[in-house]
Design a protein around this motif. Structure first.
Motif: not given
Length: 283
Positions: A74-77, A100-109, A178-181
């Motif tokens: 699931i993406t942030q958008t 942050k990024g609209e098409n990055r996966p949502v995290e810290q959920v 070092g971060k999500t893509t």
């Protein structure tokens, strides 16, 4: 002095046709759901798999019915849109992700937040959305393979987002981003699913159990009657894990309340209240 050539790593890649439907979340944004064919597979890691854990054993046969699964985490958008749907049981943070990024996966959920997301989506669409069972997740990840990764015996940073500064088996070193893509940046598996290795850990329905002794063999979630078990299962590894922590069989556990790199993807049953998703083909 010439530097030695990089060793070639042979990775299994096969192009297949996938069947999916797109659930509209707004006029502009959809949720692609890929049809996963039913079948039987060996769940868990064999005893001779490199870096296997006791929690991944005993390896056992599981028969999984067909279902639909999100093509991507699931993406942030998508998260932002569903957060705007009517609340079912709990509030959701509109923007929980660190990267942050609209098409990055949502995290810290948290697991509880992921369940609320599924419930809101189900009410809105009149379909039954939920988290995958652990068996469904591994079956979908393997996509007909039995190697440590659905790509083959090892992994490279051209195939997934993970910490490639250490190698698995006969692999080669790479970078740690070092971060999500953004989702979909890397090749899919044979079922057409992206990012099953690395990027973010993904929540499953199941309660945590120390091993597979007594696990269901029908693909259903293993949930205890005893509500005191507050540990839930995460699968797939993340951007900060070494490749051994991104294998098909890897399992992790955390409390329902949260996990810093926790994300998720959703599952939909084929028919709800007579509504059959209109599937489309894509190569």
């Amino acid at each position: 002095m010439n530097s030695p050539p990089k060793r070639r790593i042979i990775i299994h890649r096969e192009k297949r046709r996938t069947t999916y439907f797109s659930e509209p979340l707004s006029d502009e944004v959809g949720l692609d759901m890929v049809q996963i064919p039913g079948g039987t597979f060996l769940m868990g890691a064999p005893e001779d798999e490199l870096h296997n854990r006791k929690s991944e054993q005993p390896q056992h046969s599981v028969t999984v019915p067909s279902f639909f699964m999100g093509r991507y985490p699931i993406t942030q958008t998508q998260w932002h849109l569903v957060v705007g749907y009517p609340e079912v049981k709990r509030e959701l943070k509109p923007d929980p992700s660190e990267f942050k990024g609209e098409n990055r996966p949502v995290e810290q959920v948290s697991w509880q937040d992921a369940v609320e997301f599924c419930q809101r989506l189900s009410v809105k669409t009149s379909r039954s959305y939920r988290l995958p069972s652990e068996a469904e997740w591994e079956y979908a990840c393997r996509a007909g393979t039995q190697t440590p990764f659905h790509f083959g015996e090892t992994l490279t940073d051209e195939l997934a987002n993970y910490n490639a500064t250490k190698v698995y088996g006969r692999g080669v070193k790479g970078q740690s981003r070092g971060k999500t893509t953004e989702v979909g940046q890397f090749p899919p598996n044979n079922f057409g699913l992206h990012d099953m290795h690395g990027n973010v850990w993904e929540w499953c329905q199941d309660d945590w159990h120390r091993n597979y002794k007594g696990a269901p063999e029908d693909g259903s979630a293993w949930v205890d009657d005893d509500s005191k078990n507050n540990q839930k299962v995460l699968r797939g590894g993340s951007w900060f894990n070494y490749p051994r922590g991104c294998r098909c069989a890897i399992r992790f556990n955390d409390t329902r309340g949260g996990f810093l790199s926790g994300g998720f993807r959703v599952v939909c049953v084929p028919v709800v209240a007579g509504r059959v998703p209109r599937a489309m083909d894509s190569s």
